[in-house]
Motif scaffolding. Structure first.
Motif, PDB file in Angstrom:
ATOM      1  N   PHE A  72       0.803  -1.254  -0.003  1.00 18.92           N
ATOM      2  CA  PHE A  72       0.143  -0.025   0.032  1.00 18.92           C
ATOM      3  C   PHE A  72       0.855   1.412   0.086  1.00 18.92           C
ATOM      4  O   PHE A  72       1.840   1.356   0.665  1.00 18.92           O
ATOM      5  CB  PHE A  72      -0.802  -0.053   1.212  1.00 18.92           C
ATOM      6  CG  PHE A  72      -1.863  -0.849   1.349  1.00 18.92           C
ATOM      7  CD1 PHE A  72      -3.103  -0.663   0.969  1.00 18.92           C
ATOM      8  CD2 PHE A  72      -1.748  -2.110   1.967  1.00 18.92           C
ATOM      9  CE1 PHE A  72      -4.319  -1.488   0.854  1.00 18.92           C
ATOM     10  CE2 PHE A  72      -2.925  -3.026   1.911  1.00 18.92           C
ATOM     11  CZ  PHE A  72      -4.099  -2.963   1.377  1.00 18.92           C
ATOM     12  N   LYS A 109      -1.370  -0.502  -4.155  1.00 21.58           N
ATOM     13  CA  LYS A 109      -2.710  -0.084  -3.855  1.00 21.58           C
ATOM     14  C   LYS A 109      -2.492   1.187  -3.280  1.00 21.58           C
ATOM     15  O   LYS A 109      -1.511   1.448  -2.183  1.00 21.58           O
ATOM     16  CB  LYS A 109      -3.514  -0.857  -3.222  1.00 21.58           C
ATOM     17  CG  LYS A 109      -3.974  -2.273  -3.482  1.00 21.58           C
ATOM     18  CD  LYS A 109      -4.748  -2.986  -2.869  1.00 21.58           C
ATOM     19  CE  LYS A 109      -5.411  -4.430  -3.352  1.00 21.58           C
ATOM     20  NZ  LYS A 109      -5.990  -5.097  -2.478  1.00 21.58           N
ATOM     21  N   LEU A 136      -8.349  -1.159   3.377  1.00 20.47           N
ATOM     22  CA  LEU A 136      -6.764  -0.054   3.824  1.00 20.47           C
ATOM     23  C   LEU A 136      -5.725  -1.105   4.388  1.00 20.47           C
ATOM     24  O   LEU A 136      -6.001  -2.077   4.630  1.00 20.47           O
ATOM     25  CB  LEU A 136      -7.019   1.245   4.490  1.00 20.47           C
ATOM     26  CG  LEU A 136      -8.304   1.941   3.768  1.00 20.47           C
ATOM     27  CD1 LEU A 136      -8.174   3.307   4.633  1.00 20.47           C
ATOM     28  CD2 LEU A 136      -8.013   2.189   2.240  1.00 20.47           C
ATOM     29  N   THR A 137      -4.657  -0.812   4.294  1.00 18.93           N
ATOM     30  CA  THR A 137      -3.723  -0.988   5.141  1.00 18.93           C
ATOM     31  C   THR A 137      -3.992  -1.590   6.435  1.00 18.93           C
ATOM     32  O   THR A 137      -4.842  -0.732   7.292  1.00 18.93           O
ATOM     33  CB  THR A 137      -2.144  -0.537   5.035  1.00 18.93           C
ATOM     34  OG1 THR A 137      -1.181  -1.236   5.962  1.00 18.93           O
ATOM     35  CG2 THR A 137      -2.268   1.071   5.516  1.00 18.93           C
ATOM     36  N   LEU A 169      -9.266   4.430  -2.563  1.00 20.00           N
ATOM     37  CA  LEU A 169      -8.490   3.594  -2.772  1.00 20.00           C
ATOM     38  C   LEU A 169      -8.414   3.214  -4.452  1.00 20.00           C
ATOM     39  O   LEU A 169      -9.278   3.373  -5.150  1.00 20.00           O
ATOM     40  CB  LEU A 169      -8.659   2.009  -2.269  1.00 20.00           C
ATOM     41  CG  LEU A 169      -7.908   0.848  -2.631  1.00 20.00           C
ATOM     42  CD1 LEU A 169      -6.379   1.144  -1.827  1.00 20.00           C
ATOM     43  CD2 LEU A 169      -8.485  -0.422  -2.080  1.00 20.00           C
TER      44      LEU A 169
END
Length: 198
Positions: A72, A109, A136-137, A169
């Motif tokens: 990410f 990403k 998300l991370t 994202l």
């Protein structure tokens, strides 16, 4: 207006950048987590930021961070000096930092958290989609960075599932696939066959 990948020559603006990040968060009552001068200086000197200037004056800034072992990338801390707002500077910076992220980490990403409608619009134009926080991370260091945000208590009360920020994202595989579909050659044999059978 110059929009450049950062280098040591931009370190002269680090105090202004940090102060404007803080002031902006105070005015809005949301948003940008506070970053130390050391942290911002490192981003600038390593070329992991974009700096906008005009006639030697600082105009805007944004930096990139990697998370989850490079899976990410976040484009963070987007800020424009009040003197240069409402002139498209944020869009130019976002496009440049997005390009830098794609060049340095082509398979990652790219994500962002924002409370700003203008940033959401820019992100959408770049191919980001709104997502839930679980996409998300999950890197603890990333979420620890939210501790200096005025809304950290809200984030924790909601067990990091959501907050006042909108998560967005960009997934590179989706865009690569869509681009490939657009340039697929036509199957002329099947088209000819269809026409003849009518």
């Amino acid at each position: 207006m110059e929009i450049e990948i950062s280098s040591c020559k931009h370190l002269m603006y680090v105090h202004e950048i940090q102060q404007e990040m803080y002031d902006s968060a105070q005015r809005r009552g949301t948003g940008i987590a506070k970053r130390s001068l050391e942290y911002l200086s490192k981003k600038i000197s390593e070329g992991n930021a974009v700096v906008a200037t005009q006639n030697g004056k600082w105009a805007g800034f944004c930096y990139i961070e990697t998370w989850s072992h490079g899976q990410f990338v976040a484009n963070s801390g987007l800020i424009v000096s009040p003197e240069f707002r409402n002139g498209g500077v944020a869009t130019l910076i976002k496009k440049k930092v997005f390009k830098l992220s794609r060049e340095k980490y082509p398979d990652a990403k790219i994500f962002g958290l924002t409370t700003g409608l203008a940033v959401m619009k820019i992100n959408s134009e770049l191919g980001y989609k709104p997502v839930i926080y679980s996409e998300l991370t999950q890197d603890e260091d990333f979420w620890n960075g939210c501790k200096s945000c005025v809304n950290y208590e809200i984030l924790m009360k909601k067990e990091r599932k959501n907050c006042l920020c909108t998560a967005m994202l960009f997934v590179p595989e989706i865009h690569t696939t869509k681009a490939a579909e657009k340039v697929q050659p036509k199957n002329e044999y099947n088209e000819e066959k269809s026409r003849l059978s009518i």
